[in-house]
Enzyme design. Sequence first.
Site, short mmCIF file in Angstrom:
data_model
loop_
_atom_site.label_atom_id
_atom_site.label_comp_id
_atom_site.label_asym_id
_atom_site.label_seq_id
_atom_site.Cartn_x
_atom_site.Cartn_y
_atom_site.Cartn_z
N HIS A 131 -2.33 12.50 2.56
CA HIS A 131 -2.72 12.81 4.04
C HIS A 131 -2.45 14.37 4.38
O HIS A 131 -1.60 14.44 4.99
CB HIS A 131 -1.99 11.78 5.21
CG HIS A 131 -0.67 11.51 4.99
ND1 HIS A 131 0.40 12.39 4.48
CD2 HIS A 131 -0.08 10.15 4.71
CE1 HIS A 131 1.40 11.54 4.51
NE2 HIS A 131 1.37 10.46 4.71
N ASP A 188 -5.10 6.08 5.23
CA ASP A 188 -3.88 5.66 5.50
C ASP A 188 -3.56 4.42 6.60
O ASP A 188 -3.01 4.70 7.47
CB ASP A 188 -3.27 6.98 5.92
CG ASP A 188 -1.54 6.87 6.17
OD1 ASP A 188 -0.93 5.75 5.89
OD2 ASP A 188 -0.71 7.79 6.93
N HIS A 194 4.32 11.87 0.02
CA HIS A 194 4.43 12.17 1.44
C HIS A 194 5.10 13.47 1.80
O HIS A 194 6.43 13.52 1.97
CB HIS A 194 4.92 11.04 2.11
CG HIS A 194 5.25 11.10 3.62
ND1 HIS A 194 4.42 10.11 4.59
CD2 HIS A 194 6.01 11.82 4.37
CE1 HIS A 194 5.08 10.48 5.75
NE2 HIS A 194 6.05 11.52 5.60
N ASN A 207 1.54 9.98 11.62
CA ASN A 207 2.46 10.81 10.92
C ASN A 207 1.55 11.18 9.64
O ASN A 207 1.36 10.24 8.83
CB ASN A 207 3.88 10.33 10.48
CG ASN A 207 4.91 11.53 9.88
OD1 ASN A 207 4.52 12.56 9.96
ND2 ASN A 207 5.80 10.85 9.37
N1 NCD Z 1 0.99 7.32 8.59
C1 NCD Z 1 1.95 6.60 9.64
O1 NCD Z 1 1.86 7.18 10.66
N2 NCD Z 1 2.70 5.68 9.36
C2 NCD Z 1 2.85 4.95 7.86
C3 NCD Z 1 3.72 5.84 7.04
C4 NCD Z 1 2.98 7.03 6.41
O2 NCD Z 1 1.90 7.02 6.06
O3 NCD Z 1 3.85 7.94 5.99
C5 NCD Z 1 3.53 3.56 8.25
O4 NCD Z 1 3.63 3.04 7.31
O5 NCD Z 1 3.31 3.31 9.46
ZN ZN Z 2 2.97 9.13 4.61
ZN ZN Z 3 0.88 6.04 4.75
#
Ligand code: NCD
Ligand code: ZN
Ligand code: ZN
Length: 432
Positions: free
Chosen positions: A233, A306, A180, A279
């Site tokens: 991502h 994600d 990440h 995120n």
């Molecule tokens: N993507 C996000 O916005 N949130 C993810 C965490 C992550 O994928 O970094 C989560 O666990 O809620």
């Molecule tokens: Zn992430």
């Molecule tokens: Zn994630």
Amino acid sequence: MKKLLITGGRVLDPKSNRDGIFDILVEEGKIKAIEENIALEDVPRIEAQALWVMPGLIDMHVHLREPGFEHKETIKSGTKSAAAGGFTTIACMPNTQPVVDQASLVEYIQIKAQREGFVKVRPIGAISKGLQGEELAPMGEMMDAGAVAFSDDGNPVVSSSLMKKALEYASMWKAVIISHCEEPSLSKGGLMNEGEMSTILGMQGIPSAAEEIMVARDIALARYTGCRVHIAHVSTAAGVELIRRAKRQGVAITAEATPHHFSLTDRAVEGYDADTKVNPPLRTQEDVEAVLKGLQDGTIDVIATDHAPHHRDEKKQEYKLAPFGIVGLETALPLAITHLIRKNILSPLQLVEKMSLHPARILNLSAGTLQVGQEADITIIDPQAEKKIDKNQLYSQGRNTPFHGQSLYGQVLYTIVDGIVVKNLEWIEKGE
Ligand SMILES: NC(=O)N[C@@H](CC(=O)O)C(=O)O
Ligand SMILES: [Zn+2]
Ligand SMILES: [Zn+2]
């Protein structure tokens, strides 16, 4: 002997480079035959004329929230959402409570998934104990218990030294580290992409450099150690370009992009709808175009959702307070058909590569292909069918989708796991 015959569909299997009309016979959970004409009577049959028959989709980036956050999602509701979205295997992230940072938790998730799950679940173990970024978690033990990769997703691994060790350890089990990429001193306090939109909306931004710096760091470590890294991502043009160059130079790097990052820009944040808070954040038009180009030229290997469900009440709060995350399992395929297939960014075979074959390869799973002898994990879709996304009709407990009300092409009709139809036009409830 349990049999199922799928007739007349367009069979898409990138591994064998097959794209044509074939019948598929399933027997005892395995693919028994793929031929132009299989004449068999008295066998349950799916007529697949005008439909696409693909190896079951694999999502290598899902947050199931169990244990610890069952008000957001459970293994049961998350796997049902996966089946509805055409996924036959999902890999789940360890940022639960407790964190999946030891063998017993890897086992727990698999046992629970076997009992209650609609699809196959492969746990991803934490890189560091408690996702604290300080001490390595027992990766070998988790591997032995069934972990398929390691990640501190939700948090970046800030210490380069810990990341280097993690890469070296994981490579001993041929496991991949999923990174990440976020430089936290830059992203801290940010709510959306930093740029013109964040200025207009008066919100603190997350600069694209926060991603770029960490992608560059991970490339340097992968190059130095010779170990594999997978970038989660990817959302920025700069990130895509770094990965493209590293691949050309032979660095062992792979990458994924999410449907929301290839289909939405930060303009979606305009109405302050917290369902657009995610995120990494939704970025600019230029970034979206770079992600599309990266998908097209092979820089980005995988489409992963994600899937990050949150409770309605959490997302109902004002933008600043709402948690980051978007649900993705039930919208991924329609978004891919609408934005990638219909706009000729990807061919159908390339789409199947990114949603099935490549994630299987990266996680060392014997899946992602339709071949005789293979487990019969199969997804059948109607690529022409148009459907309006309704967040109140999702199978996920999460309602946090920015795609509510959008009309998209591509509908999942059947999801078949080990020869059993787990998603039909009507649900066959398991254990209910
Ligand atoms: N993507 C996000 O916005 N949130 C993810 C965490 C992550 O994928 O970094 C989560 O666990 O809620
Ligand atoms: Zn992430
Ligand atoms: Zn994630």
